[in-house]
Scaffold this active site. Structure first.
Site, PDB file in Angstrom:
ATOM      1  N   LYS A   1       0.802  -1.226   0.000  1.00  0.00           N
ATOM      2  CA  LYS A   1       0.000   0.000   0.000  1.00  0.00           C
ATOM      3  C   LYS A   1       0.835   1.276   0.000  1.00  0.00           C
ATOM      4  O   LYS A   1       0.393   2.299  -0.513  1.00  0.00           O
ATOM      5  CB  LYS A   1      -0.956   0.012   1.204  1.00  0.00           C
ATOM      6  CG  LYS A   1      -2.093  -0.993   1.098  1.00  0.00           C
ATOM      7  CD  LYS A   1      -3.068  -0.836   2.250  1.00  0.00           C
ATOM      8  CE  LYS A   1      -4.211  -1.826   2.158  1.00  0.00           C
ATOM      9  NZ  LYS A   1      -5.217  -1.616   3.212  1.00  0.00           N
TER      10      LYS A   1
ATOM     11  N   ASP B   1      -9.774   3.113   2.373  1.00  0.00           N
ATOM     12  CA  ASP B   1      -9.884   2.406   3.654  1.00  0.00           C
ATOM     13  C   ASP B   1     -10.517   3.285   4.734  1.00  0.00           C
ATOM     14  O   ASP B   1     -11.440   2.862   5.433  1.00  0.00           O
ATOM     15  CB  ASP B   1      -8.508   1.933   4.136  1.00  0.00           C
ATOM     16  CG  ASP B   1      -8.018   0.708   3.387  1.00  0.00           C
ATOM     17  OD1 ASP B   1      -8.862  -0.111   2.960  1.00  0.00           O
ATOM     18  OD2 ASP B   1      -6.791   0.560   3.237  1.00  0.00           O
TER      19      ASP B   1
END
Length: 293
Positions: free
Chosen positions: A72, A108
Site C-alpha cells: 500500500k 480504507d
C-alpha cells in the site's frame, strides 16, 4: 451473470498473499447487479515486481486495481498522481486509470467512516482508544481528528511508536486531546470513563485467534463500544471480551465492504445505495462462513 467478452474491463487486487481475498466477491457481485461489463480477479505479486505489475495493468487496459498488504505504501512511487487524502495517510489501496497511468486513492478510511455510520457508532465528541501504532492506527487517528473526536489515546507496547503518531497529528487537531500510553498503562485511565475502542492491529487474526492485545477484563469495563478492524475471523477475542463486559462489539467486515464500494464507485461512476451495499454484505457473510466450513 455477466458474459465476459472483448469489451470487458478488468479490475483486480495486487497483494501477497492474496489467496484469501474476498474482494472478488464484492466487485463481481456489484458488476452483475449494476450491469457493468467488468471482471475482478486477484493477482499475487512477488516481491520486486510491483512496478512491472502496475505498468502491465495499464498496458492491459485495466480500469482499476486495488492494492493490499504489503504494497500500500510502496505502490505510490509507480503512480501518475495521488489523491490528497492518500498522500496524507501515506498509503494507497485503490488505483484509478487516468491518462498515462493510475491515480492512487485511499478508500480504507472513508470505508471505515461509512461502516461506523452504518453501525451508528459516533465519533464526534467521543473519547477514543486506539490499540496499536502501525500504519492503520495512524490513519485511524487522522480520521478521528478530522471527524472531531474529543480525545484520542493511542495504546501501544512500544510507547515511542505511539508517541510518533501523536507528534505527527497533534498539529491537525484544534480541540482534540491526543496522547500516547504504553499498553500496560491502560489502568491509569479513569475507571469511571467509558470509551470507544478501535482495535487496529493484526492480533486476533489466524493463527492468533485466541489472543487480544489486552486480555485483562478491567480494561474492557472501560469500553462502551469495541470496533475490531479484523474481519477474519468474524468474531474475535477482542469482541468477545468487549461483550462479556457489557459493551457493543463490531468486526471489520463492513469497513472491507465500504472500501470496496467506494473503489467500485471511483472506477465505474455508479452510485451504490445502501440497499445494494447491504446485499453485498450478506453475500460476503455467506462466503466467509462457507470458507470457514
Amino acid at each position: 451473470m455477466n458474459i465476459i467478452n472483448g469489451s470487458a474491463r478488468v479490475c483486480g487486487v495486487f497483494g501477497n498473499p492474496i489467496e484469501h481475498s474476498i474482494s472478488p466477491t464484492i466487485h463481481n457481485y456489484l458488476a452483475e447487479k449494476t450491469g457493468q461489463n467488468l471482471v475482478y480477479v486477484p493477482f499475487r505479486i512477488e516481491k520486486g515486481y510491483l512496478g512491472d505489475a502496475v505498468r502491465g495493468a495499464y498496458a492491459l487496459n485495466s480500469l482499476g486495481i486495488n492494492v493490499t498488504v504489503p504494497y500500500k505504501s510502496e505502490v505510490m512511487e509507480f503512480l501518475k498522481d495521488t489523491d490528497e487524502l492518500a498522500e496524507r495517510i501515506g498509503a494507497v489501496n485503490t488505483l484509478v486509470r487516468v491518462d498515462g497511468g493510475f491515480k492512487g486513492y485511499n478508500t480504507d478510511m472513508p470505508g471505515l467512516y461509512r461502516a461506523l455510520c452504518a453501525d451508528k457508532v459516533q465519533i464526534e465528541e467521543e473519547r477514543v482508544l486506539i490499540l496499536g501504532a502501525g500504519g492503520v492506527a495512524r490513519a485511524v487517528a487522522m480520521l478521528l481528528v478530522e471527524k472531531k473526536a474529543k480525545e484520542i489515546i493511542i495504546l501501544n507496547r512500544t510507547l515511542e511508536k505511539a508517541q510518533a503518531i501523536v507528534d505527527e497529528i497533534s498539529g491537525m487537531a484544534d480541540n482534540c486531546v491526543i496522547r500516547a500510553l504504553p499498553t500496560d498503562a491502560y489502568n491509569s485511565l479513569p475507571s469511571e470513563e467509558k470509551y470507544l475502542a478501535i482495535q487496529a492491529t493484526n492480533v486476533g487474526m489466524h493463527p492468533k485467534v485466541d489472543e487480544a492485545v489486552i486480555m485483562q477484563e478491567d480494561f474492557y469495563r472501560r469500553v462502551h463500544t469495541g470496533y475490531d478492524l479484523v474481519c477474519n475471523p468474524l468474531y474475535t477475542k477482542f469482541m468477545e471480551l468487549v461483550e462479556a463486559n457489557g459493551g457493543k462489539a463490531y468486526n471489520g467486515l463492513k469497513m472491507l465492504l465500504y472500501q470496496g464500494v467506494i473503489a467500485y464507485e471511483l472506477w465505474t461512476g455508479c452510485d451504490i445505495g445502501e440497499e445494494l451495499a447491504n446485499d453485498v454484505y450478506e453475500v460476503m457473510l455467506s462466503e466467509m462462513k462457507a470458507r470457514r466450513k
